[in-house]
Scaffold this motif. Structure first.
Motif, PDB file in Angstrom:
ATOM      1  N   ARG A  87       0.824  -1.206   0.000  1.00 44.98           N
ATOM      2  CA  ARG A  87       0.000   0.000   0.000  1.00 44.98           C
ATOM      3  C   ARG A  87       0.860   1.258   0.000  1.00 44.98           C
ATOM      4  NH1 ARG A  87      -4.027  -1.718   4.882  1.00 44.98           N
ATOM      5  NH2 ARG A  87      -4.470  -3.771   4.006  1.00 44.98           N
ATOM      6  N   MET A  91       3.213   1.644  -7.855  1.00 47.08           N
ATOM      7  CA  MET A  91       3.958   1.103  -8.984  1.00 47.08           C
ATOM      8  C   MET A  91       3.267   1.455 -10.293  1.00 47.08           C
ATOM      9  SD  MET A  91       5.596  -2.612  -9.483  1.00 47.08           S
ATOM     10  CE  MET A  91       7.047  -2.753 -10.506  1.00 47.08           C
ATOM     11  N   PHE A  93       3.382   0.628 -14.386  1.00 48.01           N
ATOM     12  CA  PHE A  93       3.878  -0.443 -15.258  1.00 48.01           C
ATOM     13  C   PHE A  93       4.065   0.051 -16.690  1.00 48.01           C
ATOM     14  CE2 PHE A  93       1.520  -2.322 -11.812  1.00 48.01           C
ATOM     15  CZ  PHE A  93       2.252  -3.434 -11.454  1.00 48.01           C
ATOM     16  N   LEU A  98      -4.259  -0.596 -16.360  1.00 43.27           N
ATOM     17  CA  LEU A  98      -5.484  -0.036 -15.769  1.00 43.27           C
ATOM     18  C   LEU A  98      -6.562  -1.108 -15.794  1.00 43.27           C
ATOM     19  CD1 LEU A  98      -5.456   3.493 -17.418  1.00 43.27           C
ATOM     20  CD2 LEU A  98      -4.928   2.934 -15.053  1.00 43.27           C
ATOM     21  N   ALA A 110     -10.525   2.927  -6.446  1.00 46.60           N
ATOM     22  CA  ALA A 110     -10.531   1.531  -6.002  1.00 46.60           C
ATOM     23  C   ALA A 110      -9.604   1.293  -4.812  1.00 46.60           C
ATOM     24  CB  ALA A 110     -10.138   0.618  -7.169  1.00 46.60           C
ATOM     25  N   GLY A 111      -8.357   1.702  -4.945  1.00 49.40           N
ATOM     26  CA  GLY A 111      -7.377   1.442  -3.888  1.00 49.40           C
ATOM     27  C   GLY A 111      -7.791   2.048  -2.555  1.00 49.40           C
ATOM     28  N   ARG A 159      -3.645   6.836 -10.197  1.00 48.90           N
ATOM     29  CA  ARG A 159      -4.185   5.725  -9.416  1.00 48.90           C
ATOM     30  C   ARG A 159      -3.241   5.352  -8.275  1.00 48.90           C
ATOM     31  NH1 ARG A 159      -5.149  -0.092 -12.242  1.00 48.90           N
ATOM     32  NH2 ARG A 159      -2.892   0.030 -12.441  1.00 48.90           N
ATOM     33  N   SER A 160      -1.937   5.318  -8.578  1.00 48.75           N
ATOM     34  CA  SER A 160      -0.966   4.999  -7.530  1.00 48.75           C
ATOM     35  C   SER A 160      -0.904   6.093  -6.486  1.00 48.75           C
ATOM     36  CB  SER A 160       0.424   4.808  -8.140  1.00 48.75           C
ATOM     37  OG  SER A 160       0.467   3.626  -8.879  1.00 48.75           O
ATOM     38  N   MET A 163      -3.214   6.306  -3.391  1.00 49.39           N
ATOM     39  CA  MET A 163      -2.918   5.506  -2.195  1.00 49.39           C
ATOM     40  C   MET A 163      -1.963   6.257  -1.267  1.00 49.39           C
ATOM     41  SD  MET A 163      -4.569   2.639  -2.253  1.00 49.39           S
ATOM     42  CE  MET A 163      -3.698   1.417  -1.271  1.00 49.39           C
TER      43      MET A 163
ATOM     44  N   GLN B 225      -3.153  -7.490 -14.794  1.00 49.93           N
ATOM     45  CA  GLN B 225      -4.273  -7.108 -13.937  1.00 49.93           C
ATOM     46  C   GLN B 225      -4.052  -7.584 -12.508  1.00 49.93           C
ATOM     47  OE1 GLN B 225      -7.251  -5.318 -14.879  1.00 49.93           O
ATOM     48  NE2 GLN B 225      -5.850  -4.793 -16.520  1.00 49.93           N
ATOM     49  N   ALA B 228      -1.079  -5.372 -11.081  1.00 49.51           N
ATOM     50  CA  ALA B 228      -1.481  -4.022 -10.699  1.00 49.51           C
ATOM     51  C   ALA B 228      -2.302  -4.067  -9.410  1.00 49.51           C
ATOM     52  CB  ALA B 228      -2.291  -3.379 -11.818  1.00 49.51           C
ATOM     53  N   ARG B 230      -2.229  -6.444  -7.054  1.00 55.60           N
ATOM     54  CA  ARG B 230      -1.334  -6.799  -5.950  1.00 55.60           C
ATOM     55  C   ARG B 230      -0.519  -5.594  -5.507  1.00 55.60           C
ATOM     56  NH1 ARG B 230      -2.957 -11.146  -3.203  1.00 55.60           N
ATOM     57  NH2 ARG B 230      -2.432 -13.141  -4.116  1.00 55.60           N
ATOM     58  N   ALA B 231      -0.036  -4.832  -6.513  1.00 52.74           N
ATOM     59  CA  ALA B 231       0.804  -3.678  -6.194  1.00 52.74           C
ATOM     60  C   ALA B 231       0.026  -2.626  -5.412  1.00 52.74           C
ATOM     61  CB  ALA B 231       1.369  -3.072  -7.478  1.00 52.74           C
ATOM     62  N   LEU B 232      -1.312  -2.613  -5.571  1.00 50.03           N
ATOM     63  CA  LEU B 232      -2.128  -1.670  -4.807  1.00 50.03           C
ATOM     64  C   LEU B 232      -2.469  -2.217  -3.423  1.00 50.03           C
ATOM     65  CD1 LEU B 232      -4.588  -0.476  -7.593  1.00 50.03           C
ATOM     66  CD2 LEU B 232      -3.041   0.996  -6.320  1.00 50.03           C
ATOM     67  N   GLY B 233      -2.053  -3.452  -3.162  1.00 53.14           N
ATOM     68  CA  GLY B 233      -2.307  -4.038  -1.851  1.00 53.14           C
ATOM     69  C   GLY B 233      -3.627  -4.781  -1.749  1.00 53.14           C
ATOM     70  N   PHE B 234      -4.246  -5.129  -2.899  1.00 53.63           N
ATOM     71  CA  PHE B 234      -5.503  -5.892  -2.850  1.00 53.63           C
ATOM     72  C   PHE B 234      -5.217  -7.325  -2.425  1.00 53.63           C
ATOM     73  CE2 PHE B 234      -7.670  -3.312  -6.508  1.00 53.63           C
ATOM     74  CZ  PHE B 234      -7.496  -2.163  -5.769  1.00 53.63           C
TER      75      PHE B 234
END
Lengths: 251, 325
Positions: A87, A91, A93, A98, A110-111, A159-160, A163, B225, B228, B230-234
């Motif tokens: 969190r 990152m 990519f 997306l 979302a995050g 988006r990143s 967080m 998918q 991305a 996982r990288a957000l911590g889901f």
């Protein structure tokens, strides 16, 4: 001078990190400390392990030897709180990644909403603010495939940022873009750098490296061959491999 | 499908092809002598009594039939694509009706009785068929989601159980599974009625097929998918629910629709347990008065109409997801 002000506050540290894919050793005994607010650019020929290295920093890849600490937490295979570390590390990519079934705004909400438990209104407020920061607030209600590559990558950055990460990782963020869209993404990244974000970027954009990097790391064959300030790196490269690489890339 | 921009000459419009086709069709009708059918009767002014017309009659009948056939093809070939499709559909349907008519049926039979037999078929048989299929597809879908996740997991137990299950239930004939569940479970002390065991067999069998459909649908979502997310911590469950499954639905829907249509027809197999669904009713009512074919044809038409409706619904759903994607 900049290096001094940012030293002594390590946010990421690697000690003797090695990684294998089968028999192939992708990372060889990597030692590296990254301080808060530092901007690092990692470059090197393809297959040199640079993407693997930053993917180890949020444990999208597992290292097999050595230690990686992020904000004082060691990354290892049985850790239960890897999501807590993730969190705090944003990152970006190469292929944006997306979520195609969600709007730009929903991608950004979302995050915070699902993971940080922030309520929808606040998450939306934050998403709108971040989309303003990357200069595409007017695209909020579109779906990702309605945007250009450059716009999609800027949404991915927003988006990143939603967080509120401590560190941002960029894995070749401009490599999949059409040439005319590279600069809009780089501009966004420069602004982010100026705002004081800790950034680790795998990129071949040497103009960007010169402009924002505190340190440039050159990798080849899974090893850190050389690391230096941009001035020293470009004007006074130490190893032959660095010289060859720079000759090829700076024509 | 891709349609080339270069238009080739229609083979039907080439004289050589037309001639060859006519000879082949003539030979076909001549070989399978149509003299003593309705066509022979129709031509009796020319050939006299069909039964005594001999070689001449046979030749005239096949010649007329061949000309009608080829002329029909030729005329259709000048129509637009949609008209062509419609005409051929109608013609094939009438051929089918002619085939059924040739059975010499007593069609009024299905409408007599109080309540009429066709109403019994619909109110009781069709209802039971739909009920059993709908419950089974719902259970099969639930099984498929769990099975697909198990098959994709790193958990050895989950993978082993799921793959054993799909192997077993895809490997046995459905009819055999129905018998095994209905007769086997009581041996273990579980008394089970006919309808629940029919539903269990259909759910388990189709759940196994659908597990593979769901697994393929989930696997077709790009790795990026997952990364991305996982990288957000889901966490895993969140990724599956909010990111992966919504994207796999458009991929899963078409083959799942096919499974549902197939299951609807395979539900006829549970008639062996004496469940009053379409197939069982058709056999039971028809055999009483030796009007088997009438009732079987009625059941056939009901099944067919039902699958056509389902195909239309399936196409609608597919279009909806295509617009979204």
């Amino acid at each position: 001078m900049t290096m001094n002000t940012k030293s002594g506050n390590p946010v990421i540290s690697l000690k003797g990190v090695s990684k294998w894919y089968g028999d192939f050793q992708a990372l060889k005994d990597i030692n590296l400390t990254i301080n808060l607010k530092e901007k690092i650019v990692i470059c090197g020929p393809s297959g040199s392990g640079k993407s693997t290295l930053i993917r180890c920093l949020n444990r999208l890849e597992a290292h097999q030897e050595g230690e990686i600490h992020v904000s004082g937490i060691e990354l290892h295979e049985t850790m239960k709180d890897v999501d807590i570390v993730r969190r705090d590390i944003g990152m970006v990519f190469q292929n944006f990644n997306l979520f195609p079934h969600l709007t730009v705004l929903e991608n950004c909400m979302a995050g915070p909403n699902w993971v940080r438990g922030i309520d929808k209104d606040e998450a939306k407020e934050r998403a709108v603010a971040m989309l303003k920061q990357v200069k595409i607030p007017e695209q909020a209600d579109k779906y990702p495939d309605q945007l250009s590559g450059g716009q999609q990558q800027r949404v991915a950055i927003a988006r990143s940022l939603c967080m509120q990460p401590k560190v941002m990782l960029f894995d070749e963020p401009t490599s999949a873009l059409d040439p005319e869209m590279v600069s809009e993404v780089l501009d966004t990244m420069v602004e982010l750098a100026n705002s004081g974000m800790t950034m680790i970027c795998v990129t071949h954009e040497m103009g960007f490296a010169r402009q924002v990097a505190d340190r440039i790391i050159f990798m080849a064959d899974g090893e850190i061959v050389e690391q230096n300030t941009p001035d020293e790196f470009f004007n006074n490269p130490q190893s032959d491999r660095t010289k060859t690489f720079l000759d090829q890339i700076l024509i | 499908m891709f349609v080339d921009t270069v238009i080739e000459d229609k083979s039907l419009h080439k004289p050589a092809f037309l001639l060859g086709l006519s000879i082949a069709v003539l030979a076909f009708f001549f070989t399978f002598n149509f003299t003593d059918t309705i066509f022979g009767e129709f031509l009796s002014p020319v050939i006299g009594n069909p039964e005594e017309s001999g070689f001449f009659g046979r030749l005239v009948v096949s010649f007329v039939l061949a000309i009608i056939f080829v002329l029909n093809l030729l005329l259709i070939s000048f129509a637009k694509l949609k008209i062509q499709i419609l005409i051929v559909w109608i013609e094939l349907f009438f051929l089918f009706l002619a085939f059924a008519y040739s059975f010499d049926l007593e069609l009024a039979y299905i409408f007599i009785g109080e309540p009429s037999k066709i109403w019994l078929m619909i109110s009781k048989g069709l209802f039971t068929t739909i009920y059993i299929s709908a419950v089974s597809i719902a259970i099969a879908t639930a099984i498929a989601i769990v099975g697909a996740i198990a098959k994709l997991s790193n958990n050895g137990f989950a993978y082993a159980i799921a793959s054993f299950y799909t192997s077993l239930f895809r490997g046995l004939p459905l009819l055999l599974q129905i018998y095994l569940i209905y007769m086997g479970l009581p041996q273990l002390g579980f008394m089970i009625d006919a309808i629940p065991s029919g539903i269990a067999a259909l759910s388990l069998c189709y759940g196994a097929y659908m597990t593979e459909i769901f697994r393929a649908g989930i696997q077709s979502i790009p790795k990026g998918q997952w990364e991305a997310s996982r990288a957000l911590g889901f966490k895993f469950g969140l990724i599956l629910r909010k990111i992966i499954l919504p994207q796999s639905i458009p991929i899963i829907v078409p083959p799942t629709g096919n499974q549902f249509i197939a299951m609807l027809k395979d539900s006829s197999l549970v008639s062996v347990l004496g469940i009053w669904e379409l197939m069982f009713m058709a056999k039971k009512i028809g055999s009483k008065d030796f009007n088997n074919l009438e009732m079987l044809l009625t059941a056939a038409m009901i099944y067919w109409a039902l699958t056509i409706i389902l195909e239309i619904i399936q196409a609608r759903i597919e279009r909806k997801y295509q617009q979204k994607a």
